[in-house]
Scaffold this active site. Structure first.
Site: not given
Ligand code: UD1
Length: 426
Positions: A23, A118
């Site tokens: 990540n 995923d």
């Molecule tokens: C990253 C990690 C993943 C980890 C996650 C949380 C990578 C490649 N992946 O995923 O392994 O499980 O952090 O620690 O680094 N959300 C929204 N709107 C947005 C952005 C996010 O609603 O604009 C929501 C997502 O749907 C989710 C939650 O916020 O439910 C967490 O997302 P986020 O922290 O952004 O995770 P990722 O960056 O996708």
């Protein structure tokens, strides 16, 4: 399609070395786009996602040399970068979205296919988009592509995130480093991988204050220079080996891993009955009796990581007692529970809670890895189940765990990679 045949019953013992974090490295690769010239990234894990990101960078015009055995990437970025991230790559790996911020900052335009990745929940992009809009980008969507424009360049802005999203924080930081003026991101995520990204950007000439805190202040600069950077150790891989030691009542020295990035998870293992001690090279986890059940609540860092949730459900499935696991980040992450139940685990879910009644024994069966961490959790359960567990769809596991079967075999686990098509129907 490949599968793992896992035969339960062996205690894991020995040592493993943790590679650089998946990540982190994927974002470091995207960040290389921000500077013209050769950026070198070391301690790169030997995983499929790195190859997918390398291919994406090549299509954007970079020359990428990946030496998996040396764990090294050299990314040579041209003066003018492309702006299109195709669906065939983004579909395979959601982290491709990390090129959005760098492309808007460098090219003034980005066409990024809307991601898949995923199967662990809806994972919106609203915070990425709203933050970039505040910095002056305009967004539209066409034919499955998110299209962003900021031909005149981005400007600094005050951004409050509704939730400390990892991906949104990273995209906004990578866009802000080249914006005109100062950007403040409040309620920013502060995962060690974000700290790692900020450290690399700092070496490239970016001015970022508050690194590691939930308020990041970024003073934009005209241009950045390429650099050399070693990827931070993968705390989730380290935490997976730690949980494997506990579930198999084993003894594993986990080298090149930092306990300070895993404090809550290791504390939970100690509550479950494990001994955790620092070694000169990392830490060691030992378990001498059946684990005790532990309650878990996933939260953004420094809370308990959602990426270790399936592994701890597997642990609780064979632990002494009853536990509750609360998932606050990804609603569909409990899909894995149905697979675990096929091994005899007693788990009931209600909304974002799972209730687990530990069983002394699980029994081997065919199961499907639904995402990378669920896959690790199923292998763990297979290691303590009676008989053989066939884990299907292991390409998910290959996305996050380098040399997984070799390392497990080296620790005394019984695991074999086979062609799933050649297996007799179950
Ligand atoms: C990253 C990690 C993943 C980890 C996650 C949380 C990578 C490649 N992946 O995923 O392994 O499980 O952090 O620690 O680094 N959300 C929204 N709107 C947005 C952005 C996010 O609603 O604009 C929501 C997502 O749907 C989710 C939650 O916020 O439910 C967490 O997302 P986020 O922290 O952004 O995770 P990722 O960056 O996708």
């Amino acid at each position: 399609m490949e599968a793992f045949l896992v035969t339960g019953g062996n205690r894991l013992e020995g040592s493993v070395e943790v590679p650089g974090a998946k990540n982190s490295v994927l974002k470091l690769m995207a960040a290389a786009l921000l500077a013209q010239g050769k950026t070198t990234i070391t301690h790169v894990p030997e995983i499929l996602d790195v190859e997918i990101m390398a291919e994406l960078l090549r299509r954007l015009g970079a020359d990428v040399v990946y030496r998996p055995l040396e764990g090294e990437l050299v990314i040579d970025v041209p003066e003018v970068v492309g702006h299109k991230a195709d669906y065939d790559l983004v579909r395979r790996m959601r982290a491709s979205i990390a090129v959005l911020g760098p492309l808007i900052a460098r090219a003034g335009v980005a066409d990024v296919a809307l991601p898949g990745g995923d199967a662990i929940g809806s994972r919106g992009l609203d915070m990425h988009i709203e933050g970039l809009q505040r910095m002056g980008a305009e967004f539209g969507s066409e034919h499955g592509f998110l299209i962003a424009h900021a031909e005149g360049g981005l400007h600094g802005a005050q951004i409050w995130l509704d939730f400390p999203s990892v991906g949104a924080t990273e995209n906004l930081v990578m866009a802000a480093v080249l914006a005109k003026g100062t950007t403040v991101i409040d309620n920013a995520a502060r995962e060690p991988e974000i700290v790692d990204l900020c450290h690399m950007l700092g070496k490239m000439g970016a001015h970022i204050e508050g690194v590691g805190s939930s308020t990041l202040t970024i003073h934009g600069v005209e241009s950045l220079q390429p650099t050399t950077h070693a990827t931070v150790a993968d705390r989730i891989v380290a935490g997976t080996w730690a949980t494997m030691a506990a579930i198999t009542m084993g003894d594993i020295a986990i080298d090149y891993a930092a306990t300070e990035h895993l404090e809550i998870a290791l504390d939970k293992l100690i509550t479950a009955g494990a001994t955790v001690e620092q070694t000169g090279r990392g830490f060691r986890v030992r378990m001498e009796r059946r684990p005790k059940a532990v309650d878990i609540v996933t939260l953004p860092y420094p809370g308990f990581p959602t990426d270790l949730q399936p592994q701890f459900i597997a642990l609780n499935a064979v632990a002494d007692g009853v536990s509750m696991v609360t998932e606050n980040l990804f609603e569909a992450r409990f899909r894995f529970v149905n697979e675990l139940s096929r091994l005899g685990a007693n788990v009931r879910t209600d909304g974002h809670h799972a209730f687990i009644k530990g069983r002394k024994r699980l029994s081997g069966a065919p199961v499907e890895a639904t995402d990378v961490r669920a896959g690790a959790g199923l292998v763990m359960a297979g290691l303590v189940a009676e008989g053989v567990t066939t884990v299907l769809d292991v390409h998910h596991i290959d996305r996050g765990y380098a040399r997984f079967t070799d390392l497990l075999t080296g620790l005394g686990g019984k695991i074999e990679r086979v062609d799933a098509d050649a297996l007799a129907p179950a």
